[in-house]
Design an enzyme around this catalytic site. Structure first.
Site, short mmCIF file in Angstrom:
data_model
loop_
_atom_site.label_atom_id
_atom_site.label_comp_id
_atom_site.label_asym_id
_atom_site.label_seq_id
_atom_site.Cartn_x
_atom_site.Cartn_y
_atom_site.Cartn_z
N GLU A 1 -4.47 4.90 3.05
CA GLU A 1 -3.63 3.89 2.38
C GLU A 1 -4.27 3.45 1.09
O GLU A 1 -5.47 3.14 1.06
CB GLU A 1 -3.53 2.65 3.26
CG GLU A 1 -2.48 2.71 4.31
CD GLU A 1 -2.41 1.36 4.99
OE1 GLU A 1 -1.62 0.53 4.56
OE2 GLU A 1 -3.18 1.17 5.92
N ASN B 1 1.03 4.71 1.59
CA ASN B 1 0.50 5.55 2.67
C ASN B 1 0.62 7.00 2.23
O ASN B 1 1.72 7.44 1.86
CB ASN B 1 1.30 5.35 3.96
CG ASN B 1 1.03 4.00 4.60
OD1 ASN B 1 0.40 3.90 5.63
ND2 ASN B 1 1.49 2.94 3.95
N THR C 1 0.83 -1.20 0.00
CA THR C 1 0.00 0.00 0.00
C THR C 1 0.87 1.25 0.00
O THR C 1 1.97 1.25 0.54
CB THR C 1 -0.92 0.06 1.24
OG1 THR C 1 -0.11 0.02 2.42
CG2 THR C 1 -1.91 -1.08 1.26
C1 FMN Z 1 -8.37 -1.76 0.67
C2 FMN Z 1 -7.95 -1.80 2.10
C3 FMN Z 1 -8.88 -2.11 3.07
C4 FMN Z 1 -8.52 -2.15 4.41
N1 FMN Z 1 -9.45 -2.45 5.35
C5 FMN Z 1 -9.11 -2.48 6.65
C6 FMN Z 1 -10.08 -2.81 7.67
O1 FMN Z 1 -11.27 -2.99 7.41
N2 FMN Z 1 -9.64 -2.88 8.94
C7 FMN Z 1 -8.34 -2.65 9.30
O2 FMN Z 1 -8.02 -2.76 10.47
N3 FMN Z 1 -7.41 -2.32 8.37
C8 FMN Z 1 -7.76 -2.24 7.07
N4 FMN Z 1 -6.83 -1.90 6.12
C9 FMN Z 1 -5.49 -1.49 6.55
C10 FMN Z 1 -4.55 -2.64 6.66
O3 FMN Z 1 -4.60 -3.10 7.95
C11 FMN Z 1 -3.17 -2.11 6.30
O4 FMN Z 1 -3.14 -1.80 4.95
C12 FMN Z 1 -2.08 -3.09 6.62
O5 FMN Z 1 -1.96 -3.20 7.98
C13 FMN Z 1 -0.74 -2.64 6.05
O6 FMN Z 1 -0.36 -1.39 6.52
P1 FMN Z 1 1.13 -0.90 6.31
O7 FMN Z 1 1.40 -0.97 4.85
O8 FMN Z 1 1.18 0.50 6.86
O9 FMN Z 1 1.99 -1.83 7.06
C14 FMN Z 1 -7.18 -1.86 4.78
C15 FMN Z 1 -6.25 -1.54 3.79
C16 FMN Z 1 -6.60 -1.50 2.46
C17 FMN Z 1 -5.60 -1.14 1.43
#
Ligand code: FMN
Length: 142
Positions: free
Chosen positions: A80, A35, A33
């Site tokens: 993200e 950020n 992702t």
């Molecule tokens: C399309 C999408 C949907 C997400 N939905 C949720 C969610 O419903 N709940 C949640 O806790 N995190 C959600 N996330 C966040 C993820 O937890 C997060 O992208 C993951 O921990 C990686 O984060 P990092 O790249 O900062 O490590 C979502 C992320 C994306 C891209």
């Protein structure tokens, strides 16, 4: 897969921001992702289908705005974006994001596995919407 549920188009202001380093958990889980550092766009927390403009190119993506409750409790508000057809390093680059449709609310999942399963579904749903609608910014319903 067809989009059985009605697509919830939105017409919110586009926003821009620089891609900053996140925790990089998404990368390990197979969905890198970007950020985005931006003053909060006028959107409620949740998951959205977005169009991203980067280096004069357009990409499709799915975006989460919120606090990532599944991952931890540091309550840092984040934006993200996972781009659907992009591989590469975006750190330090500036992107423009146009929110197009709402997918679901952000949830706290009981495991990373369940979160990942849901994100795969989000991805599939978004692909179907992008494929079935000739999406262009001008087509957004206001
Ligand atoms: C399309 C999408 C949907 C997400 N939905 C949720 C969610 O419903 N709940 C949640 O806790 N995190 C959600 N996330 C966040 C993820 O937890 C997060 O992208 C993951 O921990 C990686 O984060 P990092 O790249 O900062 O490590 C979502 C992320 C994306 C891209």
């Amino acid at each position: 897969m067809e989009t059985k549920k009605k697509v919830q188009w939105i017409s919110k202001q586009e926003f821009g921001g620089e891609v900053i380093h996140g925790m990089k958990i998404g990368r390990k889980l197979g969905f890198p992702t970007a950020n985005v550092a931006s003053s909060s766009p006028s959107l409620q927390n949740g998951v959205y289908g977005v169009q991203v403009h980067l280096n004069s190119k357009k990409y499709e993506g799915i975006m989460n705005i919120g606090f990532k409750p599944t991952i931890g409790s540091d309550l840092k508000h984040t934006i993200e974006i996972h781009l659907l057809n992009f591989e590469g390093d975006l750190y330090g680059q500036h992107l423009k994001c146009i929110p197009l449709f709402y997918i679901r609310s952000e949830q706290k999942f009981s495991s990373l596995h369940s979160l990942l399963k849901q994100i795969k579904e989000d991805k599939e749903y978004a692909r179907v919407v992008f494929r079935s609608e000739n999406i262009d910014q001008n087509k957004r319903i206001s």
